[in-house]
Scaffold this active site. Structure first.
Site, PDB file in Angstrom:
ATOM      1  N   PRO A  18       0.847  -1.201   0.000  1.00 45.44           N
ATOM      2  CA  PRO A  18       0.000   0.000   0.000  1.00 45.44           C
ATOM      3  C   PRO A  18       0.883   1.253   0.000  1.00 45.44           C
ATOM      4  O   PRO A  18       1.949   1.260   0.614  1.00 45.44           O
ATOM      5  CB  PRO A  18      -0.779  -0.106   1.320  1.00 45.44           C
ATOM      6  CG  PRO A  18      -0.520  -1.474   1.862  1.00 45.44           C
ATOM      7  CD  PRO A  18       0.780  -1.923   1.285  1.00 45.44           C
TER       8      PRO A  18
ATOM      9  N   SER B  21       2.859  10.487  14.994  1.00 43.68           N
ATOM     10  CA  SER B  21       2.667  11.480  16.047  1.00 43.68           C
ATOM     11  C   SER B  21       3.154  12.824  15.527  1.00 43.68           C
ATOM     12  O   SER B  21       4.189  12.899  14.873  1.00 43.68           O
ATOM     13  CB  SER B  21       3.431  11.075  17.306  1.00 43.68           C
ATOM     14  OG  SER B  21       3.057  11.896  18.382  1.00 43.68           O
TER      15      SER B  21
ATOM     16  N   TYR C 281      14.393  12.382  20.137  1.00 42.51           N
ATOM     17  CA  TYR C 281      14.587  12.445  18.690  1.00 42.51           C
ATOM     18  C   TYR C 281      16.017  12.905  18.432  1.00 42.51           C
ATOM     19  O   TYR C 281      16.425  13.967  18.910  1.00 42.51           O
ATOM     20  CB  TYR C 281      13.585  13.431  18.104  1.00 42.51           C
ATOM     21  CG  TYR C 281      13.517  13.446  16.592  1.00 42.51           C
ATOM     22  CD1 TYR C 281      12.581  12.680  15.916  1.00 42.51           C
ATOM     23  CD2 TYR C 281      14.369  14.256  15.841  1.00 42.51           C
ATOM     24  CE1 TYR C 281      12.479  12.703  14.531  1.00 42.51           C
ATOM     25  CE2 TYR C 281      14.287  14.276  14.449  1.00 42.51           C
ATOM     26  CZ  TYR C 281      13.343  13.499  13.804  1.00 42.51           C
ATOM     27  OH  TYR C 281      13.236  13.520  12.424  1.00 42.51           O
TER      28      TYR C 281
END
Lengths: 528, 528
Positions: free
Chosen positions: B125, B210, B449
């Site tokens: 997909p 997110s 991060y």
């Protein structure tokens, strides 16, 4: 000692003569045919467990933790629903688990499940026994025997992280016991369903419980950081290495709410909260339910909000604003709708939310009623179920049911449920008192909780109840509601789950069940 | 036209001569061996799809929606990770899907999946193609062929409920397109991952995305009310008849984050938000990361909080507080740690949260820096990926990776990841710039991060990257972090998922996969 549905014998509340009179007058309720046998008068079926199975179980957990005593088995034979209590009063010989087994470790649970899988013995996990949907009742299907696995020995606060505000709790800890252990660390769970005095951590997780402070602390499933569940395939730890993760599916979603059909939850790591520095209270009144619901919706959609927010409809408000002793004598529904708000947290955080909420509610037609009604509610918040015995003693049906839906669908669903209850109880010739409140609010919608008091069909109360129950469940799914917002599926709602979620979703649940519990021993006849 | 990793050719940013000089000086980065072929120079493998399969697909979706054109296939051959771009620049003949098929309805998707199941054709997909974990790359395993199912035609805003604040959106709608459609109703999603300009609704759901406003609006999975997913077993609607329910497991948990391996998400009903009346901004500075993280944690645990809250570590703060043109020339790490806050909502609700947050941050050692740094960040919030091409052109490794953990484990995890990156890149003889920020906060923990800039090993950049990547993933799971907080698992993190969640959980995912996709055609080589 009579078998009470709820509370200790000391807590038992006889209804006042005026309420008894009212029940008789308004609902044709009569105590003439009411039976209320003492606990030791209730007959249960003989244990069918064979000696070699008993010995095997004893060798796993120790002989003192395997009981076939009738009283132990009786006390785990039913939950706390209206049909459960009617069963207890029926005078019939009840089916009950063949033994109660209380393991102490995950390894013991696993050994029990493996023995039972091999020997085709059904297993019902048992915590607080507060199910109101037949979730713990023995359903034998074709199994040779059925035992209860009691989680009572999983009763430790295992560890506490006061930085991350997380704690691991044994599945068998009751709400009050868990809170007592956490209090020493300045923490609380903040989960207060009406079953709080008895229900336990594992049951909250297995049924996706929701408590009265859900607006502030979230539903129980939202508090679960991770947990351990024992399945016949092995012991699984569910939950990622972080509060939130994108590492694939979130299997907590699959196992929370699995109601003992995939495995037995033994310990739960929860997000906990600091004990609030401050509590604030204020009640409001709205001219009608529509105005109140609109105001409550605006509050939650703004993003602010109380820890507790509740809105009673006209009928419930009139009863709530009346003292218990004078129910049925007040000039009731002139008073509009009662909205209770409570704020917990730091001084700043309670003040800011209170001010914001108050301003919004007043601007949307609310009138302040001060602190009184909220404090009164808080005092009696776990007390209502105690009244059920008294009502049953007086020949009244007393039942609660609940659902939830999107805000835009609330009027339709409330009307459909109310009408269905009224129509069905009217068929058995009894007037009915139907009260409703909103006690769990979300940005997208809310719960609807109905309390029903009617005269019992003394000839066939089971049929009266089941016909009404079935019609209401059908009305709920037909009108866009969920079959349960916080009571779970259990046995009683089972036929309506496929109607709500569809057969392919059910087939996914069955695929998981078949994988984890190929012998199908876990809580048969429940959920799926 | 060169094949850019991110952004339109117009957005392309050449690095300034001073940055180029710095890269050369500090990181030994050199553009001498850098290749950057134009898009039409990249060679891809021939389509292996047989004519009868092509005809079958054409008969399902219409001939104009089946393409075997090299450019169409190339553009769906890779996502946007560092190895993806390196592949594009490698000069090698790349594997690519054998055809791109763009269905218009769930029925067409189902027919494609059934045809492909029967004919052993793998299906990937494809939405925005922004995966940075190899999530859309062709993995053929033993399949006869591999096609991309492009969701681009699922591009409608299907309905809006302005009372319940919910909207149903096609899976192929990009973030900006969806926001444009909702804006007409005064609504927004409020989901702003860095991939926002390209990523789409279905991809957000399939990967548990997110966004930068997660503190205010939640993660994407938390916004999902329900959705439709097409599996070879049928079309499933996932989600109860209410925002929250206790009617058994929440299968959203199982299907969100399934990354196209259980089915193809075609439309998503989302909880949306009113467009904010007001935005407020304030930046703060903390003496170090520890002080900043403690303050940010106290804010979120109090229950108040901004819509956006970010904390950069010392290194990232020094770069953020420097204009892009002068990176590497500032007196950097004297400046402490930068914390950005932004508040969206009603006037009252933004003011109360701003005041509460501000008071807390100041009391915990923060110094106000005013609005400036937040507004500057907001302006460039989606721009950083554009810089990657320029860095690669100059022979630099430029990579990001992320994880999350509980607050109490943040110091350990941050240290372990930083050290592992440093050690591994040092092995290839290059100095490395490692920056870290917290951009998603929860009561229990936060994301971490990392942005890494190093000199490329010009001889074997693939091995340099993979060795570092593997070592970091191992360090993450060994040190209590999740393998991904918002990038997902895809191909690149796949080996570490069993380490994080355990083999029995993986077996549950496989049981579901086998049930829904018995031929295993859906996105092979990803997730599980």
């Amino acid at each position: 000692m009579t078998a009470t549905l709820w509370g200790t014998p000391e807590e038992k509340k006889e209804l006042s003569p005026s309420i008894q009179k009212m029940l008789k007058k308004l609902l044709n309720a009569s105590s003439d045919n009411v039976q209320h046998p003492a606990e030791n008068e209730i007959k249960i079926a003989e244990s069918r467990l064979e000696e070699d199975d008993l010995n095997a179980l004893r060798s796993i957990v120790g002989a003192e933790y395997v009981s076939t005593e009738p009283l132990q088995r009786l006390r785990r034979a039913r939950g706390k629903s209206y049909p459960d209590l009617m069963d207890m009063r029926s005078g019939k010989t009840l089916d009950a688990p063949d033994a109660v087994v209380a393991p102490d470790t995950e390894k013991e649970v696993l050994e029990i499940l493996r023995h039972c899988s091999e020997r085709k013995i059904a297993v019902v996990p048992f915590g607080g026994g507060t199910s109101v949907v037949g979730g713990v009742n023995p359903v034998r299907e074709n199994f040779r025997a059925l035992i209860t696995v009691d989680l009572t020995r999983f009763d430790k606060l295992e560890d506490v992280d006061t930085v991350s505000l997380e704690a691991t709790l044994g599945a068998g800890l009751s709400g009050p016991h868990a809170e007592m252990l956490l209090e020493k660390h300045g923490l609380q769970i903040g989960h207060y369903p009406q079953s709080f005095p008895y229900a336990c951590i594992g049951g909250y997780a297995a049924t996706r419980s929701s408590g009265q402070s859900s607006a502030g602390y979230g539903r129980f499933d939202e508090m679960v950081r991770s947990f351990t569940i024992v399945t016949p395939q092995g012991i699984i730890h569910v939950g990622h290495n972080a509060p939130k993760s994108a590492a694939g599916p979130d299997l907590r979603g699959l196992f929370l709410g699995s109601e003992g059909t995939f495995g037995i939850i033994t310990r739960v790591r929860l997000r906990v909260h600091r004990i609030p520095e401050v509590k604030r209270y204020e009640a409001f009144s709205f001219k009608d339910f529509e105005a109140g619901a609109n105001a409550v919706r605006q509050v939650v959609q703004t993003g602010t909000g109380p820890t507790v927010i509740r809105l009673s409809d006209e009928m419930e408000s009139s009863v709530n604003l009346t003292s218990t002793d004078s129910i049925g004598e007040s000039d009731a529904d002139q008073r509009g709708c009662l909205c209770l708000t409570m704020y917990e947290g730091t001084d700043d955080h309670t003040r800011s939310r209170h001010e914001e909420t108050r301003k919004l509610l007043l601007s949307l037609g609310g009138k302040s009623l001060g602190e009184g009604p909220v404090r009164q509610w808080e005092k009696g918040r776990f007390g209502a179920p105690v009244l059920r015995d008294g009502l049953l003693d007086n020949g009244a049906v007393c039942e609660t049911l609940e659902t939830a839906t999107d805000w835009s669908n609330v009027p339709r669903l409330k009307k459909a449920v109310t009408q269905t209850i009224g129509d069905h109880l009217a068929k058995t010739g009894t007037p009915v008192l139907i009260m409703c409140h909103v006690s769990h609010v979300y940005k997208g919608g809310c719960s609807l909780y109905f309390t029903i008091i009617a005269g019992q069909d003394s000839k066939d109360p089971e049929t009266q109840w089941w016909n009404t129950k079935k019609a209401v469940c059908q009305a709920i799914v037909d009108n866009g509601g969920t079959v349960s917002h916080h009571h779970a599926v259990g046995h009683d709602h089972r036929d309506y789950l496929p109607e709500e979620i569809g057969e392919t979703n059910i087939s996914v649940l069955c695929a998981v069940k078949n994988h984890l519990d190929p012998a199908g021993i876990l809580n048969p006849g429940k959920l799926i």
